[in-house]
Design a protein around this motif. Structure first.
Motif, mmCIF file in Angstrom:
data_model
loop_
_atom_site.group_PDB
_atom_site.id
_atom_site.type_symbol
_atom_site.label_atom_id
_atom_site.label_comp_id
_atom_site.label_asym_id
_atom_site.label_seq_id
_atom_site.Cartn_x
_atom_site.Cartn_y
_atom_site.Cartn_z
ATOM 1 N N ARG A 23 -26.157 -32.433 -27.366
ATOM 2 C CA ARG A 23 -27.206 -33.259 -27.977
ATOM 3 C C ARG A 23 -28.468 -32.422 -28.148
ATOM 4 O O ARG A 23 -28.729 -31.518 -27.358
ATOM 5 N N CYS A 24 -29.254 -32.776 -29.178
ATOM 6 C CA CYS A 24 -30.560 -32.133 -29.317
ATOM 7 C C CYS A 24 -31.589 -33.014 -28.605
ATOM 8 O O CYS A 24 -31.321 -34.171 -28.291
ATOM 9 N N GLU A 26 -34.206 -34.430 -29.697
ATOM 10 C CA GLU A 26 -34.580 -35.601 -30.496
ATOM 11 C C GLU A 26 -33.619 -36.774 -30.266
ATOM 12 O O GLU A 26 -34.049 -37.914 -30.104
ATOM 13 N N GLU A 27 -32.314 -36.490 -30.237
ATOM 14 C CA GLU A 27 -31.313 -37.550 -30.018
ATOM 15 C C GLU A 27 -31.487 -38.185 -28.639
ATOM 16 O O GLU A 27 -31.389 -39.405 -28.490
ATOM 17 N N GLN A 30 -34.587 -40.394 -28.521
ATOM 18 C CA GLN A 30 -34.312 -41.664 -29.214
ATOM 19 C C GLN A 30 -33.482 -42.597 -28.328
ATOM 20 O O GLN A 30 -33.742 -43.795 -28.245
ATOM 21 N N GLU A 57 -31.019 -26.663 -26.438
ATOM 22 C CA GLU A 57 -31.080 -26.725 -27.904
ATOM 23 C C GLU A 57 -30.385 -25.553 -28.574
ATOM 24 O O GLU A 57 -29.812 -25.716 -29.635
ATOM 25 N N PHE A 64 -23.350 -27.038 -33.347
ATOM 26 C CA PHE A 64 -23.516 -27.812 -34.580
ATOM 27 C C PHE A 64 -23.117 -26.975 -35.790
ATOM 28 O O PHE A 64 -22.340 -27.412 -36.636
ATOM 29 N N GLU A 82 -29.933 -29.878 -42.130
ATOM 30 C CA GLU A 82 -29.594 -30.879 -41.112
ATOM 31 C C GLU A 82 -30.216 -30.521 -39.756
ATOM 32 O O GLU A 82 -30.683 -31.397 -39.045
ATOM 33 N N LEU A 83 -30.218 -29.227 -39.418
ATOM 34 C CA LEU A 83 -30.839 -28.816 -38.150
ATOM 35 C C LEU A 83 -32.355 -29.034 -38.187
ATOM 36 O O LEU A 83 -32.946 -29.454 -37.201
ATOM 37 N N LYS A 86 -33.230 -32.458 -37.445
ATOM 38 C CA LYS A 86 -33.130 -32.756 -36.015
ATOM 39 C C LYS A 86 -34.214 -32.031 -35.211
ATOM 40 O O LYS A 86 -34.146 -31.955 -33.988
ATOM 41 N N LYS A 87 -35.196 -31.469 -35.930
ATOM 42 C CA LYS A 87 -36.359 -30.802 -35.332
ATOM 43 C C LYS A 87 -35.982 -29.590 -34.471
ATOM 44 O O LYS A 87 -36.573 -29.362 -33.416
ATOM 45 N N ILE A 88 -35.022 -28.816 -34.954
ATOM 46 C CA ILE A 88 -34.638 -27.569 -34.287
ATOM 47 C C ILE A 88 -35.513 -26.454 -34.873
ATOM 48 O O ILE A 88 -35.730 -26.424 -36.082
#
Length: 155
Positions: A23-24, A26-27, A30, A57, A64, A82-83, A86-88
């Motif tokens: 998981r990142c 951000e997930e 949330q 991360e 990912f 997409e990354l 997800k704020k990577i």
């Protein structure tokens, strides 16, 4: 009505959530918000997850990138976008993209392109070319690769 979790219960639940798959941050944040945790509790839990190596991360980004390329056949542009969503960070994105070898990337691209070209039943060459290009660009492959492949397949 969603249950109210103590910090200890939330940590236990989130550890399972993180152990199930990468998981990142951000997930996880949330998920903690959906569990009605306040920001101080979220910070405490996040620090604990990082220290206990449930959250990483760099590991997430690498996993990912590998998975989306090998399973969904995404190109690098789509993976990067997409990354970012997800704020990577860009540094971690660059590390993640190194997980995909150039040979594997080009092999996947050529296989996908040829399979798609054969599957398009369009008789009008312009429409066929547009459908083909749109498909590969949507998958996230670089435009120069796509247009070179179109020329090769049309010849």
């Amino acid at each position: 009505m969603s249950p109210v979790y103590s910090t200890k219960e939330a940590i236990h639940k989130i550890e399972h959530y993180c152990a199930y798959q990468e998981r990142c941050h951000e997930e996880v944040v949330q998920k903690l918000r959906s569990m009605k945790m306040n920001s101080d509790e979220i910070d405490t839990i996040m620090v604990r997850l990082i220290n206990d190596n449930f959250l990483n991360e760099e590991r997430f980004a690498q996993s990912f990138a590998r998975g989306k390329h090998r399973i969904k056949h995404w190109g690098k542009i789509r993976i990067v976008n997409e990354l970012k969503a997800k704020k990577i960070t860009q540094t971690l994105i660059n590390i993640a993209l190194k997980e995909i070898s150039t040979e594997e990337y080009l092999s996947t691209f050529h296989t996908l392109a040829e399979r798609n070209w054969e599957s398009i039943l369009e008789t009008n060459n312009l429409k066929k070319r547009k459908k083909f290009c749109d498909y590969l660009l949507r998958k996230g492959f670089e435009s120069n690769l796509v247009y070179e492949k179109v020329k090769e397949l049309e010849a």
